[in-house]
Design an enzyme around this catalytic site. Structure first.
Site, mmCIF file in Angstrom:
data_model
loop_
_atom_site.group_PDB
_atom_site.id
_atom_site.type_symbol
_atom_site.label_atom_id
_atom_site.label_comp_id
_atom_site.label_asym_id
_atom_site.label_seq_id
_atom_site.Cartn_x
_atom_site.Cartn_y
_atom_site.Cartn_z
ATOM 1 N N SER A 189 0.845 -1.187 0.000
ATOM 2 C CA SER A 189 0.000 0.000 0.000
ATOM 3 C C SER A 189 0.879 1.234 0.000
ATOM 4 O O SER A 189 2.019 1.207 0.497
ATOM 5 C CB SER A 189 -0.897 0.012 1.239
ATOM 6 O OG SER A 189 -1.590 1.237 1.372
ATOM 7 N N TYR A 209 -1.426 -1.256 10.414
ATOM 8 C CA TYR A 209 -1.632 -1.499 8.984
ATOM 9 C C TYR A 209 -0.466 -0.938 8.173
ATOM 10 O O TYR A 209 0.111 -1.624 7.334
ATOM 11 C CB TYR A 209 -2.954 -0.874 8.520
ATOM 12 C CG TYR A 209 -3.213 -1.088 7.038
ATOM 13 C CD1 TYR A 209 -3.721 -2.298 6.585
ATOM 14 C CD2 TYR A 209 -2.919 -0.100 6.102
ATOM 15 C CE1 TYR A 209 -3.942 -2.517 5.233
ATOM 16 C CE2 TYR A 209 -3.137 -0.304 4.759
ATOM 17 C CZ TYR A 209 -3.648 -1.519 4.327
ATOM 18 O OH TYR A 209 -3.848 -1.727 2.976
#
Length: 258
Positions: free
Chosen positions: A137, A149
């Site tokens: 990401s 995350y």
């Protein structure tokens, strides 16, 4: 001649479904890995009917060690493509989040990527051909967009880059895909409110898949789809990290997610 095989984790929606459809159209048979058996079987039937692909359904929860081992065993028998797409984020703040949920997040986002890649590489190397696409990401490149995350995706990027260095000249490639906001179920499932996010920051699944495969063909190790995100990540490497954190706090909404 047998058709090449692509395994895709997390294919029942979003980027995983996009990769599944693209590889089926390109002449691959598929192994689809996810928890939701009903959605897996519906997608398998769709891809068989539309593209003539043979689709193997492999139900598994990649947060569970025994299920990871089951998927790894299948990979040890050989595939041409592995797309480590399964992953999830959570809403709320780190200090108030359920630690068990955070551990599951790392098991899926990190441990599964390591275990499945470890299982896939030996037969690829024996064949002198293969591709691993690890879905990371932009959050792994820009500090300040959540905690666990972002950290998990930074690990995926570093892991992929290190492997790519070691695999030079083998015919096997490892790539880290770093998308920004993509129109999928991801944020809704995580409980993250995306209202007010500028439209220019949203990417479409098919565009991300197209850019990813183009990047793989060019030998790019870290692939960032979308001009807007190329500019953001390039700029993020050129300015002090405290300024990047301030920017992502506003644009990426750094609070309220883990």
């Amino acid at each position: 001649m047998p058709r090449p095989v692509a395994m895709i984790t997390g294919p029942t929606s979003g980027l995983g479904a996009g990769f599944a459809r693209r590889y089926a159209t390109d002449g691959y048979d598929l192994i689809l890995v996810a928890r939701d058996v009903e959605r897996l079987e519906l997608l398998a039937a769709e891809l068989h009917d539309e593209a003539g692909a043979h689709v193997e359904v492999l139900p598994a929860d990649l947060a569970v060690e025994a299920d990871r081992a089951k998927v790894a065993e299948r990979l040890s028998r050989g595939v041409r493509i592995l797309v480590n797409n399964a992953g999830f984020g959570t809403s709320g703040e780190f200090w108030s989040a359920d630690l068990a949920v955070l551990q599951s997040q790392l098991d899926v986002n990190v441990t599964a990527v390591m275990a499945l890649t470890h299982a896939a590489l030996p037969p690829m190397l024996a064949d002198g051909a293969g591709t691993v696409i690890n879905v990371a990401s932009v959050a792994g490149l820009l500090p300040g967009r959540g905690s666990t995350y972002s950290a998990s995706k930074a690990w995926v990027i570093a892991f992929s880059e290190g492997l790519a260095n070691g695999l030079g000249g083998t015919g096997v490639g490892v790539h880290a895909l770093c998308p920004g906001f993509v129109r999928t179920e991801f944020h809704e499932r995580a409980g993250i409110d995306m209202a007010g996010t500028p439209s220019i920051l949203w990417l479409e699944v098919n565009d991300v898949v197209r850019d990813t495969l183009a990047g793989v063909a060019k030998g790019q190790v870290v692939i960032v789809p979308g001009l807007q995100y190329k500019l953001l990540t390039t700029g993020g490497r050129m300015v002090p990290r405290n300024l990047v954190r301030a920017m992502t706090k506003v644009v990426g909404r750094g609070r309220g997610r883990t």
